[in-house]
Scaffold this motif. Structure first.
Motif: not given
Lengths: 306, 306
Positions: A279-280, B130-133, B112, A273-275
């Motif tokens: 899309r994926r 919501t974090g980033e990857s 994160r 559930g990351t940004q």
């Protein structure tokens, strides 16, 4: 050409999944509240990510249902409601990278004493302390999927030595029956198996007791795979450390003792559930819908004995 | 066979380095207090890790000195006191893995949103965010050494895309003169260059301003390479984020505003020096002493234009 009805759980999916083949009609329902027109025609159902599974009585309104597609790797919440003869597909690949990333984050934070440094920073204190490095550490990966492979690849860059365990032994992978002999050599245990009747309570008090002093338990799969109370005992005693993105119960209630156990880092089930995940996820749903309409084999089918 | 005198800074080195060749005499002195017998015979000097460099007047008591061996990658503290004609060797390889590990830890913590989750845990709050990857993130590595390579290898496992910059352009590596054009595409900048007159203030206010919103500056090299006040401005404004294992000044004084800037994580220069470092460090010293006695080429020689 017959129309195929696809039911999606929310506006984000309705807007994010197209373009779909012309013969596809998309309706929107999460199984709660009034059903939309055409619900009885649903053949392909998309489950809500991190949402509740659809109630059995709502699924019963879809007699033509053939496929349930999830956007999570785990399927444990939906399996109990799966109608007979319906294919269940999971979201393998959608969240694997970000979940593995979070596991690496938590493991490194514990090894490098980050809870101490975060506290020191809050007190504006320059307070050096000798951490550990991964060099030579034994990493035991439970589960043979993408998440475990990525965690191993990242930690091996720094000299961790990986041992793999899966349900069935094969070249380079130990069988789950060998777990008792492998635990004493594990400095780090990564829990990345699905929750099934076989894995529920896999890391119970006895298994945890077999780990060496200071070992790290990292669970990014499902809470009930680890015995919460036994882990709380071991961490409160200062014997084990833990990184937990999942807990049992979940959410972890405010009064739970795990919150303040030493060397326990807890994140609130944010591995996926990351940004960018949607899309994926929507790409996967789009591809699967196209395959279904074209009569092709679906990907990510979760077999009965998953 | 002539005796070679090796001077080591402390008991740990004296006890940890042997066995050495028979013709080696080890004496112990860090350059402060009374010099030991035989100091004037010193040919090979081991510097203290994370300690003060030896005062010039102490070095002047070693007219036969040929080699100064350090156990750190950085040599900036010793260069000003280096007597003419003495070879300076650094500790490349001793701390690289653990320093790279710490950089990965800090970068992932910021992506994160771990500062949020650590605070939430302190309040016993299950508070998803919501974090980033790393998937698709641009990683700009300043420096072409072991540390940068390892950080890149680990982050690429999760889809980061690496661009390398070093003093001299070559295949796959941009020259430092191209930095202004590269900064706007960098989601993460890893500072892993030595501190020299060329790199002091390399990331000044102008360079930091060229980074995109939300970019992460990770400095595990030396504090003065980044303009501290400019970084404090950018982070207090919420525009940039930072992971700093080194600062200028160092230690960072309690009243410094960087301690409480949002999205800044500070560790007290603990990149190297993890458990096990001394084993690797003393092994290097032992090998170098053996090479010196045998008249072989030394490793890790730091050239004048380093």
């Amino acid at each position: 050409m017959a129309t195929t009805t696809v039911c999606v759980p929310n506006e984000a999916a309705r807007d994010g999944i197209p373009p779909v083949p012309e013969a596809v009609r998309i309706i929107m329902w999460d199984g709660f509240g009034d059903p939309p027109a055409g619900v009885a025609d649903t053949e392909f159902l998309l489950g809500a990510y991190m949402g509740k599974p659809m109630p059995v009585e709502s699924l019963a309104m879809m007699p033509r249902l053939r496929v349930i597609q999830l956007l999570s790797a785990g399927i444990d919440l939906w399996r109990p409601v799966l109608p007979e003869g319906v294919l269940l597909c999971n979201g393998r690949g959608v969240h694997g990278g970000s979940t593995a990333e979070l596991a690496v984050t938590g493991i490194l934070m514990l090894l490098r004493h980050m809870p101490h440094f975060v506290s020191a920073q809050q007190g504006h204190a320059w307070s050096p302390e000798t951490g550990e490095s991964l060099d030579g550490k034994g990493l035991l990966v439970l589960g043979s999927g993408d998440i475990g492979n990525r965690v191993a690849a990242a930690l091996e860059v720094f000299g961790a030595v990986t041992t793999r365990v899966a349900r069935t032994a094969r070249a380079g992978v130990h069988g789950i029956d060998e777990l008792p002999e492998l635990l004493p050599g594990a400095d780090i245990v990564l829990v990345s198996v699905p929750l099934t009747h076989q894995t529920r309570g896999l890391l119970d008090a006895r298994a945890l007791a077999a780990l060496p002093d200071g070992a790290i338990v990292a669970n990014i799969a499902r809470g009930p795979i680890v015995d919460t109370e036994a882990l709380a005992d071991e961490t409160e005693a200062g014997r084990l450390r833990a990184f937990l993105d999942v807990t049992a119960p979940e959410p972890l209630p405010p009064e739970h003792r795990l919150w303040s156990a030493p060397n326990v880092i807890i994140t609130p089930h944010v591995g996926g559930g990351t940004q960018g995940w949607s899309r994926r996820g929507f790409q996967l749903a789009r591809d699967q819908i196209a395959r279904y309409v074209a009569g092709e084999m679906l990907h990510n089918v979760v077999s009965d004995d998953y």
